[in-house]
Structures are given as structure tokens and as C-alpha cells.
Design a protein around this motif. Structure first.
Motif, PDB file in Angstrom:
ATOM      1  N   GLN A 110     -55.792 -13.861  11.405  1.00  0.00           N
ATOM      2  CA  GLN A 110     -55.134 -14.964  12.101  1.00  0.00           C
ATOM      3  C   GLN A 110     -54.229 -14.434  13.201  1.00  0.00           C
ATOM      4  O   GLN A 110     -53.380 -13.587  12.972  1.00  0.00           O
ATOM      5  CB  GLN A 110     -54.312 -15.796  11.108  1.00  0.00           C
ATOM      6  CG  GLN A 110     -53.650 -16.998  11.774  1.00  0.00           C
ATOM      7  CD  GLN A 110     -52.891 -17.829  10.769  1.00  0.00           C
ATOM      8  OE1 GLN A 110     -52.843 -17.517   9.589  1.00  0.00           O
ATOM      9  NE2 GLN A 110     -52.300 -18.901  11.227  1.00  0.00           N
ATOM     10  N   THR A 169     -51.157 -14.747  15.601  1.00  0.00           N
ATOM     11  CA  THR A 169     -49.880 -15.445  15.506  1.00  0.00           C
ATOM     12  C   THR A 169     -49.082 -15.396  16.802  1.00  0.00           C
ATOM     13  O   THR A 169     -48.049 -16.031  16.903  1.00  0.00           O
ATOM     14  CB  THR A 169     -49.023 -14.836  14.371  1.00  0.00           C
ATOM     15  OG1 THR A 169     -48.810 -13.450  14.648  1.00  0.00           O
ATOM     16  CG2 THR A 169     -49.715 -14.985  13.023  1.00  0.00           C
ATOM     17  N   GLY A 194     -57.121 -24.388  14.461  1.00  0.00           N
ATOM     18  CA  GLY A 194     -56.840 -22.953  14.481  1.00  0.00           C
ATOM     19  C   GLY A 194     -57.938 -22.163  15.169  1.00  0.00           C
ATOM     20  O   GLY A 194     -57.675 -21.234  15.939  1.00  0.00           O
ATOM     21  N   ILE A 242     -52.888 -20.850  21.524  1.00  0.00           N
ATOM     22  CA  ILE A 242     -51.900 -20.782  20.450  1.00  0.00           C
ATOM     23  C   ILE A 242     -50.525 -21.050  21.048  1.00  0.00           C
ATOM     24  O   ILE A 242     -50.098 -20.372  21.981  1.00  0.00           O
ATOM     25  CB  ILE A 242     -51.930 -19.403  19.770  1.00  0.00           C
ATOM     26  CG1 ILE A 242     -53.289 -19.184  19.105  1.00  0.00           C
ATOM     27  CG2 ILE A 242     -50.805 -19.267  18.752  1.00  0.00           C
ATOM     28  CD1 ILE A 242     -53.480 -17.786  18.546  1.00  0.00           C
ATOM     29  N   ARG A 253     -46.264 -22.437  20.296  1.00  0.00           N
ATOM     30  CA  ARG A 253     -45.217 -22.546  19.272  1.00  0.00           C
ATOM     31  C   ARG A 253     -45.278 -23.911  18.608  1.00  0.00           C
ATOM     32  O   ARG A 253     -45.082 -24.029  17.385  1.00  0.00           O
ATOM     33  CB  ARG A 253     -43.845 -22.319  19.920  1.00  0.00           C
ATOM     34  CG  ARG A 253     -42.693 -22.314  18.920  1.00  0.00           C
ATOM     35  CD  ARG A 253     -42.909 -21.271  17.849  1.00  0.00           C
ATOM     36  NE  ARG A 253     -41.930 -21.355  16.777  1.00  0.00           N
ATOM     37  CZ  ARG A 253     -42.129 -20.900  15.552  1.00  0.00           C
ATOM     38  NH1 ARG A 253     -43.274 -20.336  15.227  1.00  0.00           N
ATOM     39  NH2 ARG A 253     -41.180 -20.995  14.644  1.00  0.00           N
ATOM     40  N   GLN A 276     -47.988 -23.914  16.077  1.00  0.00           N
ATOM     41  CA  GLN A 276     -47.624 -23.148  14.895  1.00  0.00           C
ATOM     42  C   GLN A 276     -46.719 -23.947  13.967  1.00  0.00           C
ATOM     43  O   GLN A 276     -46.671 -23.685  12.762  1.00  0.00           O
ATOM     44  CB  GLN A 276     -46.933 -21.844  15.307  1.00  0.00           C
ATOM     45  CG  GLN A 276     -47.876 -20.835  15.944  1.00  0.00           C
ATOM     46  CD  GLN A 276     -47.155 -19.577  16.407  1.00  0.00           C
ATOM     47  OE1 GLN A 276     -45.973 -19.610  16.725  1.00  0.00           O
ATOM     48  NE2 GLN A 276     -47.881 -18.478  16.444  1.00  0.00           N
ATOM     49  N   ASP A 317     -49.290 -27.439  12.707  1.00  0.00           N
ATOM     50  CA  ASP A 317     -50.399 -27.170  11.799  1.00  0.00           C
ATOM     51  C   ASP A 317     -49.959 -27.106  10.341  1.00  0.00           C
ATOM     52  O   ASP A 317     -50.467 -27.854   9.495  1.00  0.00           O
ATOM     53  CB  ASP A 317     -51.116 -25.882  12.222  1.00  0.00           C
ATOM     54  CG  ASP A 317     -52.339 -25.591  11.358  1.00  0.00           C
ATOM     55  OD1 ASP A 317     -53.034 -26.548  10.977  1.00  0.00           O
ATOM     56  OD2 ASP A 317     -52.606 -24.417  11.070  1.00  0.00           O
ATOM     57  N   GLU A 325     -44.937 -17.367   8.679  1.00  0.00           N
ATOM     58  CA  GLU A 325     -46.237 -17.678   9.274  1.00  0.00           C
ATOM     59  C   GLU A 325     -47.246 -18.024   8.175  1.00  0.00           C
ATOM     60  O   GLU A 325     -47.209 -17.455   7.081  1.00  0.00           O
ATOM     61  CB  GLU A 325     -46.759 -16.488  10.072  1.00  0.00           C
ATOM     62  CG  GLU A 325     -45.900 -16.118  11.274  1.00  0.00           C
ATOM     63  CD  GLU A 325     -46.022 -17.121  12.401  1.00  0.00           C
ATOM     64  OE1 GLU A 325     -46.947 -17.953  12.353  1.00  0.00           O
ATOM     65  OE2 GLU A 325     -45.212 -17.065  13.334  1.00  0.00           O
TER      66      GLU A 325
END
Length: 202
Positions: free
Chosen positions: A4, A6, A64, A73, A75, A78, A81, A133
């Protein structure tokens, strides 16, 4: 196993992955209303509730996947989700427990994990860290539970489909619950390492 990503790649808000996460958030109260309507004298709309759950599971996978593939991706993504995942799990637990489809002991087991994770947040915040995360096990646990919940709804049927759903649904429940707690323990280990690292730096 896919690793994944990040790292934040964009500050854009209106990306397709973010829109998918927002749609999942909108679906939470709709799903809960459909599940609980029979409790308040309304018709059974379990079919529509199951479709919303299935759509949520698909969008959870896609947001994702697309964010990584298209470099979107963000913030916000993140944050959205895991929030959408957690709210869907919580609303489903509430709905199925209220309908007496899910036993109380399972409800306590799943909610206990949420309380456990919530107890880590003040510790992280105290040391200057945000929420942990989402890890692979956490996503796998959510996928298993999102498969389990619609199958549990199908167990209310008095035919062969309900019998098959009972067996498969409970298999996913046990896999999902085990992974859910396993991921929670890994979050605690991650929190401990961050706190130790911060203390060593000081």
C-alpha cells in the motif's frame, strides 16, 4: 501481495477515489435506514441493503486501487477511506444486532476492537502523530466483514439460499473478526514503536 502506497501525491479534493469514498459515506445512513425500517413497521428492503453493501465493498477496493494507479493519493482520501470503512462496519453492526441477526457477543467483540483502536489515538496525538495508516490486514479484515454482513442478512430467508448464506457468512465473520483484532494489535505495536522512537529522539 500489493504494497500500500501511503505518500500523499496530490492536494486535489475532487478526485475519483475521493468521490467513491464520499459516496460510501452517503450510503451509510441509507443502508442503516433500509435495515432498520422493518423494526419500525416498514417493509423489508434487505435486497436493497445488500446491494448497497456490495457496492460499498467494490468502491472500497476501487478507491485505493485507482488512487495508486492514477497518482491521486491525497490526505483527504487517507482520512475518508478508513472513516467510510469504520462507519459502514459500525452501522452494519448496529443494524444487524437491532434486527437480532447478529448475536450480542459478536457485537461486543467487534465494538471492543473499535474502542481498543480509539484508545490509541490520544496516545498518538500526545506524541504528535495522527491516526495510524491503514495496513493490509486491516483492509483484509474489512473486506471479509463486508462479505459477511450481506450474507448474514440473507440468513433471514427460509430457503436453501438462507442455509448456504449461513455457512459461508459465518465463515467470513470468523475470518474477518480474527483479522480485525490482529490488525488492531499491529496498530498497537506500531503506536508503541512510534512513541519509543519519539522518546529516543528527545
Amino acid at each position: 501481495m500489493e504494497v500500500q502506497e501511503t505518500r500523499v501525491q496530490t492536494d486535489r479534493v475532487l478526485t475519483i477515489p475521493n468521490v467513491l469514498s464520499m459516496a460510501r459515506l452517503v450510503g451509510v445512513p441509507v443502508f442503516l435506514w433500509l435495515v432498520l425500517w422493518p423494526v419500525f413497521g416498514g417493509p423489508h428492503n434487505d435486497g436493497w441493503a445488500i446491494l448497497i453493501l456490495m457496492a460499498s465493498g467494490v468502491s472500497d477496493y476501487l478507491d485505493g486501487k485507482l488512487a495508486r494507479k492514477w497518482g491521486q493519493i491525497s490526505r483527504l482520501g487517507q482520512l475518508l477511506d478508513p472513516l467510510a470503512d469504520r462507519l459502514f462496519v459500525l452501522s452494519t453492526i448496529v443494524g444487524l444486532t437491532w434486527r437480532q441477526i447478529m448475536p450480542w457477543w459478536l457485537t461486543v467483540l467487534l465494538l471492543g476492537r473499535e474502542v481498543f483502536i480509539a484508545s490509541l489515538l490520544p496516545i498518538l496525538r500526545k506524541h504528535g502523530y495522527g491516526p495510524p495508516e491503514v495496513n493490509f490486514l486491516g483492509k483484509a479484515a474489512t473486506f471479509n466483514l463486508m462479505y459477511a454482513f450481506p450474507l448474514l442478512l440473507l440468513t433471514t430467508r427460509d430457503d436453501w439460499l438462507g442455509s448456504v448464506a449461513f455457512v459461508i457468512g459465518w465463515a467470513f465473520v470468523w475470518w474477518g473478526t480474527t483479522l480485525y483484532w490482529w490488525a488492531g494489535i499491529l496498530y498497537a505495536v506500531q503506536t508503541r514503536r512510534l512513541v519509543r522512537a519519539g522518546a529516543a529522539a528527545d
